[in-house]
Design a protein around this motif. Structure first.
Motif, PDB file in Angstrom:
ATOM      1  N   ILE A  17      -2.692 -18.456  -6.014  1.00 47.04           N
ATOM      2  CA  ILE A  17      -4.138 -18.308  -5.859  1.00 47.04           C
ATOM      3  C   ILE A  17      -4.712 -17.533  -7.043  1.00 47.04           C
ATOM      4  O   ILE A  17      -5.730 -17.921  -7.622  1.00 47.04           O
ATOM      5  CB  ILE A  17      -4.472 -17.631  -4.511  1.00 47.04           C
ATOM      6  CG1 ILE A  17      -4.099 -18.585  -3.361  1.00 47.04           C
ATOM      7  CG2 ILE A  17      -5.945 -17.229  -4.446  1.00 47.04           C
ATOM      8  CD1 ILE A  17      -4.102 -17.947  -1.988  1.00 47.04           C
ATOM      9  N   LYS A  18      -4.029 -16.442  -7.454  1.00 51.21           N
ATOM     10  CA  LYS A  18      -4.471 -15.678  -8.628  1.00 51.21           C
ATOM     11  C   LYS A  18      -4.455 -16.554  -9.886  1.00 51.21           C
ATOM     12  O   LYS A  18      -5.377 -16.498 -10.701  1.00 51.21           O
ATOM     13  CB  LYS A  18      -3.564 -14.459  -8.849  1.00 51.21           C
ATOM     14  CG  LYS A  18      -3.864 -13.289  -7.959  1.00 51.21           C
ATOM     15  CD  LYS A  18      -2.880 -12.155  -8.154  1.00 51.21           C
ATOM     16  CE  LYS A  18      -3.050 -11.421  -9.453  1.00 51.21           C
ATOM     17  NZ  LYS A  18      -2.170 -10.210  -9.533  1.00 51.21           N
ATOM     18  N   LYS A  26       5.931 -13.808  -2.952  1.00 50.30           N
ATOM     19  CA  LYS A  26       4.488 -13.690  -3.220  1.00 50.30           C
ATOM     20  C   LYS A  26       3.929 -14.931  -3.905  1.00 50.30           C
ATOM     21  O   LYS A  26       2.823 -14.907  -4.433  1.00 50.30           O
ATOM     22  CB  LYS A  26       4.230 -12.468  -4.111  1.00 50.30           C
ATOM     23  CG  LYS A  26       4.658 -11.144  -3.512  1.00 50.30           C
ATOM     24  CD  LYS A  26       4.302  -9.984  -4.421  1.00 50.30           C
ATOM     25  CE  LYS A  26       5.136 -10.044  -5.691  1.00 50.30           C
ATOM     26  NZ  LYS A  26       4.922  -8.947  -6.615  1.00 50.30           N
ATOM     27  N   LEU A  28       2.615 -17.780  -2.988  1.00 50.38           N
ATOM     28  CA  LEU A  28       1.325 -18.335  -2.566  1.00 50.38           C
ATOM     29  C   LEU A  28       0.174 -17.472  -3.088  1.00 50.38           C
ATOM     30  O   LEU A  28      -0.781 -17.990  -3.693  1.00 50.38           O
ATOM     31  CB  LEU A  28       1.257 -18.468  -1.048  1.00 50.38           C
ATOM     32  CG  LEU A  28      -0.060 -19.037  -0.505  1.00 50.38           C
ATOM     33  CD1 LEU A  28      -0.355 -20.413  -1.095  1.00 50.38           C
ATOM     34  CD2 LEU A  28      -0.025 -19.092   1.011  1.00 50.38           C
ATOM     35  N   GLN A  29       0.255 -16.150  -2.895  1.00 44.61           N
ATOM     36  CA  GLN A  29      -0.784 -15.255  -3.397  1.00 44.61           C
ATOM     37  C   GLN A  29      -0.887 -15.344  -4.921  1.00 44.61           C
ATOM     38  O   GLN A  29      -1.989 -15.328  -5.477  1.00 44.61           O
ATOM     39  CB  GLN A  29      -0.509 -13.793  -3.002  1.00 44.61           C
ATOM     40  CG  GLN A  29      -0.444 -13.540  -1.526  1.00 44.61           C
ATOM     41  CD  GLN A  29       0.982 -13.623  -0.981  1.00 44.61           C
ATOM     42  OE1 GLN A  29       1.675 -14.614  -1.168  1.00 44.61           O
ATOM     43  NE2 GLN A  29       1.415 -12.586  -0.284  1.00 44.61           N
ATOM     44  N   ASN A  30       0.260 -15.430  -5.599  1.00 39.94           N
ATOM     45  CA  ASN A  30       0.252 -15.520  -7.058  1.00 39.94           C
ATOM     46  C   ASN A  30      -0.333 -16.844  -7.532  1.00 39.94           C
ATOM     47  O   ASN A  30      -1.010 -16.898  -8.564  1.00 39.94           O
ATOM     48  CB  ASN A  30       1.660 -15.328  -7.610  1.00 39.94           C
ATOM     49  CG  ASN A  30       2.112 -13.890  -7.487  1.00 39.94           C
ATOM     50  OD1 ASN A  30       1.306 -12.986  -7.323  1.00 39.94           O
ATOM     51  ND2 ASN A  30       3.413 -13.677  -7.548  1.00 39.94           N
ATOM     52  N   ASP A  72       8.094 -12.854 -10.113  1.00 45.38           N
ATOM     53  CA  ASP A  72       6.957 -13.739  -9.843  1.00 45.38           C
ATOM     54  C   ASP A  72       7.071 -15.062 -10.595  1.00 45.38           C
ATOM     55  O   ASP A  72       6.753 -16.118 -10.042  1.00 45.38           O
ATOM     56  CB  ASP A  72       5.638 -13.050 -10.236  1.00 45.38           C
ATOM     57  CG  ASP A  72       5.355 -11.820  -9.398  1.00 45.38           C
ATOM     58  OD1 ASP A  72       5.699 -11.821  -8.195  1.00 45.38           O
ATOM     59  OD2 ASP A  72       4.784 -10.852  -9.938  1.00 45.38           O
TER      60      ASP A  72
END
Length: 173
Positions: free
Chosen positions: A78-79, A72, A74-76, A141
């Motif tokens: 972004i967050k 995760k 890439l999504q993390n 993460d």
């Protein structure tokens, strides 16, 4: 990138492959990097400065480093970028040939009493706010081994990973 590889009077940085070479100034550092980029499997730099005896306890904590490598990431990232933007935090993101590094630049670091604990507290706070998991290994993460490690090395921007045949590059999100 100049904030990452910044030399101060009386402070030193390591170039690493991962074996470390202490560099006394920017010219020496980049001469070593240029000599080994594409020849050594991976290139690293010490995130924090040290003294001539390679003591990191007196370093200036000019940034907080987070290593995100799981599925995760890439999504993390972004967050994490959205969090930095919302809170007006200057940050720098690197694709490290598999995952990402995030460096969040700090202010008022000269007044820190316990630098290691300050890094741990800041990381734990961000992880909690963003609801990230933290631990050892790729299933988490955020990599816990980075937390509070004053002698930590990280992937060098624009360094070539011989095994993965990729460059470590800065990214904008």
């Amino acid at each position: 990138m100049k904030e990452l590889i910044n030399f101060q009077e009386g402070k030193f940085k390591d170039a690493a492959f991962p074996e470390r070479i202490m560099c006394h100034d920017k010219e020496e550092f980049f001469n070593i990097i240029n000599k080994y980029n594409g020849k050594k499997p991976r290139l690293y730099f010490s995130i924090y400065d040290c003294d001539e005896k390679r003591n990191f306890e007196n370093t200036d904590i000019k940034m907080l480093a987070l290593d995100l490598d799981n599925d995760k990431c890439l999504q993390n990232n972004i967050k994490l970028w959205e969090y930095c933007k919302k809170n007006n935090l200057k940050s720098f993101f690197l694709f490290s040939t598999k995952g990402f590094w995030c460096f969040i630049f700090t202010n008022n670091y000269q007044q820190l009493k316990n630098k290691k604990q300050a890094l741990i507290n800041a990381t734990e706070y961000i992880v909690k706010v963003l609801d990230f998991s933290i631990g050892y290994g790729k299933s988490y993460d955020v990599d816990k081994s980075v937390m509070g490690d004053l002698a930590r090395i990280a992937r060098l921007p624009n360094g070539y990973d011989v095994g993965r045949k990729r460059f470590c590059i800065p990214v904008t999100i």
